[in-house]
Structure formats: structure tokens, C-alpha cells
Motif scaffolding. Structure first.
Motif, mmCIF file in Angstrom:
data_model
loop_
_atom_site.group_PDB
_atom_site.id
_atom_site.type_symbol
_atom_site.label_atom_id
_atom_site.label_comp_id
_atom_site.label_asym_id
_atom_site.label_seq_id
_atom_site.Cartn_x
_atom_site.Cartn_y
_atom_site.Cartn_z
ATOM 1 N N LEU A 118 0.836 -1.205 0.000
ATOM 2 C CA LEU A 118 0.000 0.000 0.000
ATOM 3 C C LEU A 118 0.871 1.255 0.000
ATOM 4 O O LEU A 118 0.567 2.241 -0.685
ATOM 5 N N ALA A 119 1.955 1.235 0.777
ATOM 6 C CA ALA A 119 2.868 2.380 0.830
ATOM 7 C C ALA A 119 3.526 2.601 -0.519
ATOM 8 O O ALA A 119 3.650 3.744 -0.994
ATOM 9 N N GLU A 120 3.957 1.529 -1.148
ATOM 10 C CA GLU A 120 4.595 1.636 -2.457
ATOM 11 C C GLU A 120 3.639 2.254 -3.475
ATOM 12 O O GLU A 120 4.021 3.130 -4.263
ATOM 13 N N LYS A 121 2.393 1.823 -3.426
ATOM 14 C CA LYS A 121 1.385 2.370 -4.356
ATOM 15 C C LYS A 121 1.137 3.847 -4.084
ATOM 16 O O LYS A 121 1.042 4.666 -5.009
ATOM 17 N N ASN A 122 1.050 4.224 -2.809
ATOM 18 C CA ASN A 122 0.789 5.619 -2.445
ATOM 19 C C ASN A 122 1.919 6.546 -2.863
ATOM 20 O O ASN A 122 1.691 7.724 -3.179
ATOM 21 N N LEU A 123 3.148 6.039 -2.862
ATOM 22 C CA LEU A 123 4.313 6.876 -3.137
ATOM 23 C C LEU A 123 4.863 6.700 -4.543
ATOM 24 O O LEU A 123 5.944 7.212 -4.856
ATOM 25 N N GLU A 124 4.131 6.000 -5.409
ATOM 26 C CA GLU A 124 4.683 5.685 -6.724
ATOM 27 C C GLU A 124 4.971 6.930 -7.553
ATOM 28 O O GLU A 124 5.858 6.912 -8.418
ATOM 29 N N ASN A 125 4.277 8.024 -7.309
ATOM 30 C CA ASN A 125 4.505 9.257 -8.076
ATOM 31 C C ASN A 125 5.426 10.245 -7.351
ATOM 32 O O ASN A 125 5.616 11.367 -7.830
ATOM 33 N N VAL A 126 5.959 9.845 -6.212
ATOM 34 C CA VAL A 126 6.901 10.691 -5.481
ATOM 35 C C VAL A 126 8.297 10.460 -6.042
ATOM 36 O O VAL A 126 8.807 9.349 -6.031
ATOM 37 N N ASP A 127 8.882 11.528 -6.544
ATOM 38 C CA ASP A 127 10.167 11.428 -7.235
ATOM 39 C C ASP A 127 11.312 11.578 -6.241
ATOM 40 O O ASP A 127 11.891 12.658 -6.076
ATOM 41 N N THR A 128 11.615 10.523 -5.546
ATOM 42 C CA THR A 128 12.740 10.505 -4.628
ATOM 43 C C THR A 128 13.193 9.068 -4.441
ATOM 44 O O THR A 128 12.488 8.130 -4.824
ATOM 45 N N LYS A 129 14.324 8.888 -3.856
ATOM 46 C CA LYS A 129 14.834 7.543 -3.599
ATOM 47 C C LYS A 129 13.996 6.891 -2.511
ATOM 48 O O LYS A 129 13.783 7.459 -1.439
ATOM 49 N N LYS A 130 13.500 5.671 -2.779
ATOM 50 C CA LYS A 130 12.615 4.991 -1.835
ATOM 51 C C LYS A 130 13.092 3.564 -1.585
ATOM 52 O O LYS A 130 13.543 2.891 -2.507
ATOM 53 N N LYS A 131 12.956 3.156 -0.340
ATOM 54 C CA LYS A 131 13.232 1.772 0.034
ATOM 55 C C LYS A 131 12.103 1.290 0.933
ATOM 56 O O LYS A 131 11.639 2.033 1.807
ATOM 57 N N PHE A 132 11.673 0.053 0.719
ATOM 58 C CA PHE A 132 10.625 -0.539 1.531
ATOM 59 C C PHE A 132 11.187 -1.791 2.193
ATOM 60 O O PHE A 132 11.623 -2.720 1.516
ATOM 61 N N VAL A 133 11.169 -1.799 3.523
ATOM 62 C CA VAL A 133 11.857 -2.845 4.282
ATOM 63 C C VAL A 133 10.843 -3.597 5.144
ATOM 64 O O VAL A 133 10.173 -2.997 6.000
ATOM 65 N N CYS A 134 10.720 -4.894 4.913
ATOM 66 C CA CYS A 134 9.856 -5.743 5.728
ATOM 67 C C CYS A 134 10.689 -6.258 6.898
ATOM 68 O O CYS A 134 11.575 -7.104 6.725
ATOM 69 N N ALA A 135 10.419 -5.717 8.076
ATOM 70 C CA ALA A 135 11.245 -6.057 9.232
ATOM 71 C C ALA A 135 10.525 -5.674 10.515
ATOM 72 O O ALA A 135 9.656 -4.797 10.529
ATOM 73 N N ASP A 136 10.902 -6.321 11.581
ATOM 74 C CA ASP A 136 10.524 -5.912 12.930
ATOM 75 C C ASP A 136 11.617 -4.967 13.401
ATOM 76 O O ASP A 136 12.745 -5.392 13.668
ATOM 77 N N PHE A 137 11.304 -3.673 13.496
ATOM 78 C CA PHE A 137 12.360 -2.697 13.770
ATOM 79 C C PHE A 137 12.958 -2.865 15.167
ATOM 80 O O PHE A 137 14.027 -2.331 15.456
ATOM 81 N N SER A 138 12.283 -3.628 16.027
ATOM 82 C CA SER A 138 12.834 -3.850 17.368
ATOM 83 C C SER A 138 13.768 -5.052 17.424
ATOM 84 O O SER A 138 14.316 -5.361 18.483
ATOM 85 N N SER A 139 13.976 -5.712 16.290
ATOM 86 C CA SER A 139 14.789 -6.922 16.277
ATOM 87 C C SER A 139 16.270 -6.603 16.124
ATOM 88 O O SER A 139 16.660 -5.546 15.615
ATOM 89 N N LEU A 140 17.095 -7.542 16.534
ATOM 90 C CA LEU A 140 18.535 -7.405 16.386
ATOM 91 C C LEU A 140 18.915 -7.371 14.903
ATOM 92 O O LEU A 140 19.842 -6.648 14.514
ATOM 93 N N ASP A 141 18.185 -8.124 14.078
ATOM 94 C CA ASP A 141 18.467 -8.136 12.635
ATOM 95 C C ASP A 141 18.319 -6.735 12.045
ATOM 96 O O ASP A 141 19.144 -6.306 11.229
ATOM 97 N N PHE A 142 17.272 -6.022 12.459
ATOM 98 C CA PHE A 142 17.072 -4.676 11.925
ATOM 99 C C PHE A 142 18.168 -3.730 12.406
ATOM 100 O O PHE A 142 18.678 -2.908 11.641
ATOM 101 N N LYS A 143 18.524 -3.851 13.664
ATOM 102 C CA LYS A 143 19.602 -3.013 14.189
ATOM 103 C C LYS A 143 20.880 -3.215 13.383
ATOM 104 O O LYS A 143 21.600 -2.258 13.061
ATOM 105 N N ASN A 144 21.165 -4.455 13.024
ATOM 106 C CA ASN A 144 22.385 -4.757 12.268
ATOM 107 C C ASN A 144 22.303 -4.265 10.824
ATOM 108 O O ASN A 144 23.325 -3.938 10.215
#
Length: 314
Positions: free
Chosen positions: A116-142
């Protein structure tokens, strides 16, 4: 545009199973799978929990951004935690005269929300990254150091009041661990009108279970728990040490129920699962809480029961 995932679907199911066994769901499971759109149906009601009709409750997020975060001479990474469908982020970009100056990084545990976020921002002309992660996890911190561009100013945000669902004692230490010195954290939260019992009861009574039933029970439907085997309830509590009002929602079993989700799970009559918790904060106590955890207070804007706050890691 591809979604960068650092968590697998099987891991999400394992975590959901663990939460059911512990009788305590986490907010992140409420908008997975086909219920991502349903979250925004609920949000129409959630907005009613912020204000009374005669009050102006519209905080100005783009203006706050330009005043406190935006720098013309330096590139910025806006890291939107629990970004959802990124509708607030899109509103910020729509006010910028040079969108290329700001990189967007949307982080969410729900792939459906990231779509949904990707669709909403598809016309925004800037560098975009979409990350599927639990931001509280050690993996995300790394990974966060690799995800962001070196040398850019970094602003981490919680928009659309996602911060009100989190255990703040957990998240404050997580944020301190993830952020580097001079990184900023930007919150959009709901506030108590006062510390009077009457005002707290007015807020509590605004929260109608009937509005939230389908949304709150979505993880149970995913787990194949029959909804006729229980009922929803709500409880009001206070956390005096931070002067916050907390409303908790429970699914209370009325019949013995067994499911198979990564192994058998048995629920007995009158056992309860906590579905969700929402906090209404006291502004000054919230600021004190962050400053005591070594975050410098930068600015705030408050309109009725809604406020935005900016802090910087020292």
C-alpha cells in the motif's frame, strides 16, 4: 519496486503462535494479510478518539518538518517506522519543492502494508526503500546502517499514532540502541486532556468496541479461532509513573477452544488474550520520560488530544 525483507512469513506465523500461547498479542499482527486495508477502515473511527467537534485538532506535520528537520544543505533519510500505507509521509513530500533531497525508508512487518505504501508513493520522485522487518529486532539493528546512506541526517518517525500501541519502556531502549548520536525521533501521539477522572472516563467511553471488533479479531480469524467462542471487552488503567491513560482490549473465551498453529494450543473458558493496548499520554511526562533516557527534547506541537514531539539522541 522490490521489498527488502529481513523476516520470513514463517517467522511471522511462529511469533503469532507464541503470542497466542502467552495470551498477549502484539499490535503488529492486527494489519497483516488481507486485513491491511481493514486497518484504515478502523482508522476512520480512531480519528474520532482524538477530539471533540468544536476543537481544532489538526497538527501541521509538514510545517513541523520544515521547521525542525529539513535542511537545504544536507540530504536526509526519513525512516518511517510502522509506515503503514505512508499516507502521512506522502503529505510531507507533497509540500517539498525539491523531493530529491530526502530519501524515504518505509519499515513495516506487514508486506501488505508495504505494498500500500509503495502504491501511495509511486509518483513521489525521490529515492525509496521498503523494508519488511521488525524494527525492534537485532536483525534490523544490524541492517539499518546498510539500509541508510552514510553521512545523511536520519529522522526516525512514528506517524498515525502507532506509538500509542507500544510498551514504551521496551521501545525507548530499543530506539536508543538503534539510533546514533544526533539522530532524531519524531512522534505523533494522542494525549490526555487532563489528569481528572472525568476527562479520562470521557476518553474511555469514546472507544467503542463495536467499531473495532472485526479489526481486533483479525489475528484470531487467521488462526481459525471461532469468534462465537468468545467476546471482546475493554479495561481502563493508569500508569502513574508516566501519567498515561491506558485502554486495554481483551478477547475472553466462553468455550474451550483448540487450534493447531505450530502445534496445538488450548484455550479454556474465561481465559483471556490481550488484543491491543492504546496509550493517551501526558505531554510533560512524556518529554520527561525521553529526556531521562538521554534524548534531548527539540520541539512539540499540541492540538487538543493530539501532539507531535521531536527528540534527538544525545
Amino acid at each position: 519496486m522490490s521489498i527488502y525483507s529481513i523476516i520470513s512469513d514463517s517467522k511471522v506465523s511462529e511469533e503469532l503462535s507464541s503470542c497466542l500461547k502467552n495470551r498477549n498479542l502484539e499490535q503488529k499482527f492486527l494489519y497483516h494479510w488481507k486485513w491491511a486495508d481493514l486497518y484504515y477502515d478502523y482508522k476512520d473511527h480512531k480519528d474520532e478518539l482524538m477530539h471533540e467537534e468544536e476543537e481544532d485538532n489538526e497538527i501541521n506535520i509538514p510545517e513541523f518538518w520544515h521547521k525542525n528537520c529539513f535542511l537545504w544543505d544536507k540530504r536526509i533519510s526519513l525512516i518511517s517506522l510502522w509506515c503503514g500505507n505512508a499516507v502521512v509521509d506522502k503529505h510531507i513530500y507533497s509540500t517539498m519543492s525539491d523531493e530529491s533531497l530526502m530519501e524515504f525508508i518505509g519499515v513495516d512487518l506487514s508486506k501488505e502494508m508495504l505494498f500500500l505504501a509503495e502504491k501511495n508513493l509511486e509518483n513521489v520522485d525521490t529515492k525509496k526503500k521498503f523494508v519488511c522487518a521488525d524494527f525492534s529486532s537485532l536483525d534490523f539493528k544490524n541492517e539499518i546502517q546498510n539500509i541508510t546512506t552514510r553521512g545523511q541526517k536520519r529522522v526516525f518517525s512514528f506517524f498515525s499514532n502507532t506509538f500509542w500501541n507500544i510498551n514504551h519502556t521496551n521501545i525507548i531502549d530499543t530506539l536508543y540502541d538503534i539510533l546514533s548520536s544526533w539522530d532524531q525521533i519524531w512522534l505523533d501521539v494522542r494525549l490526555r486532556k487532563s489528569k481528572k477522572v472525568k476527562d479520562d472516563m470521557n476518553i474511555f467511553n469514546l472507544v467503542q468496541i463495536e467499531w473495532l471488533e472485526e479489526f481486533l479479531t483479525s489475528p484470531f480469524r487467521k488462526s481459525k479461532i471461532p469468534m462465537e467462542n468468545g467476546e471482546l471487552s475493554k479495561v481502563m488503567k493508569k500508569e502513574e509513573w508516566i501519567n498515561s491513560l491506558k485502554v486495554e482490549f481483551y478477547f475472553n473465551f466462553t468455550e474451550k477452544t483448540q487450534i493447531d498453529m505450530k502445534g496445538q494450543i488450548t484455550f479454556l473458558p474465561w481465559e483471556s488474550i490481550k488484543c491491543l493496548q492504546i496509550y493517551y499520554y501526558d505531554a510533560e511526562s512524556l518529554i520527561h520520560f525521553f529526556t531521562e533516557h538521554n534524548f534531548k527534547f527539540i520541539d512539540k506541537e499540541i492540538k487538543w488530544l493530539r501532539g507531535q514531539f521531536l527528540f534527538e539522541k544525545e
